[in-house]
Scaffold this motif. Structure first.
Motif: not given
Length: 322
Positions: A41-59, A72-75
């Motif tokens: 609800n806060q960031l520009s990217n779809d955090v639900r698609e953040l995988s266990a072995a890949r970083v996701q960029l978001a604003s 840069a998001l990481r689980r």
């Protein structure tokens, strides 16, 4: 921080294997049962698609759609780690906490507990392999081995960051620095600039709509996820196609260009044509910088930095390079 002359370190970053303490980076750990939904609800990217072995960029945007910070998001187990710059982290953390309310979410500044260095150049992969560390195959992939995390970062040459507990990281630094030249943050940030990776500084927070920083091209925006702060502005700009400014890679012969420095056309018009996002000294002299510019000035060969009556500087602008 630097280990030697800045321009020599910049040259090494482009031609040799270098190791750099990434002390300018920090991290926020977001934990709790509702951590994912909170960030969704806060960031520009779809955090639900953040995988266990890949970083996701978001604003992280203001209600007006302007970028307050980049992550840069990481689980990390049940939590999600948000890597960002240390100089923007306190204000960002304070703002995020305002929206926790009754959510089952815990936000923690990892402070000095977030220990990471960068390794780049022709021998980077060899050094990691010889230390029995994993080699992620694609940009923004990460792998871990025995509490050591290796992240492959985009770059003009092989580029990785290594995160580990302080003592283990210190031992790896000692080992790698026998074959990789230590360089300061300016040399590492030169590689970020040349790769087209924007950075938000305190001086530029709330200045740029996400597409101005090419975040749509960097995979940092989801246009299907639903609402988040500034979503309507970002979506309108995407679907109506009325973007008039983009981020460009520029080589400027001389001048100074701190984040937020206005860019003016060489004709001396008082109206700025853009703004510096971030910059770093280039080994051939002058600066490499990322600047948000009016699209109509993307072919300019001269600019003025700072003021409309400043010195006229030759510039090479790489069209929509970032």
């Amino acid at each position: 921080m630097a280990f030697g002359p800045i321009h020599e370190e910049a040259a090494a970053a482009l031609t040799a294997t270098v190791i750099s303490p990434l002390a300018h980076l920090g991290a926020i750990r977001v934990g709790g049962a509702e951590a994912e939904s909170f960030l969704q609800n806060q960031l520009s990217n779809d955090v639900r698609e953040l995988s266990a072995a890949r970083v996701q960029l978001a604003s992280y945007n203001s209600a007006k759609g302007r970028v307050l910070d980049l992550f840069a998001l990481r689980r990390e187990g049940d939590a999600i780690l948000l890597e960002t710059r240390r100089d923007t982290l306190p204000a960002t953390l304070k703002r995020l906490r305002m929206f926790v309310l009754r959510s089952k979410v815990m936000l923690e500044d990892l402070g000095d507990g977030y220990c990471v260095f960068g390794l780049a150049g022709a021998e980077a992969e060899t050094l990691l392999a010889q230390a029995n560390l994993p080699l992620p195959a694609q940009d923004w992939d990460w792998l871990s081995a025995d509490d050591i995390i290796v992240l492959r970062r985009p770059g003009i040459a092989a580029r990785y960051s290594v995160q580990a507990p302080a003592e283990r990281l210190k031992a790896l630094w000692k080992r790698f620095s026998t074959r990789a030249r230590p360089v300061g943050s300016a040399a590492w940030e030169l590689l970020d600039v040349l790769t087209g990776l924007p950075a938000i500084h305190p001086q530029t927070a709330d200045h740029f709509v996400a597409q101005m920083l090419n975040l749509d091209r960097l995979g940092a925006i989801s246009f299907t996820k639903g609402c988040y702060p500034g979503q309507e502005i970002v979506a309108r700009m995407h679907y109506l196609g009325n973007l008039k400014r983009r981020m460009f890679l520029c080589r400027v012969e001389g001048g100074e260009a701190a984040p937020g420095t206005p860019v003016h056309a060489a004709d001396g018009d008082a109206q700025a044509i853009g703004e510096v996002v971030t910059s770093a000294p280039h080994p051939d002299g002058g600066l490499a910088l990322l600047a948000v510019l009016q699209l109509s000035h993307a072919t300019d060969t001269q600019i003025r930095l700072g003021t409309a009556d400043g010195a006229v500087l030759p510039v090479k602008i790489t069209p929509e390079a970032a």
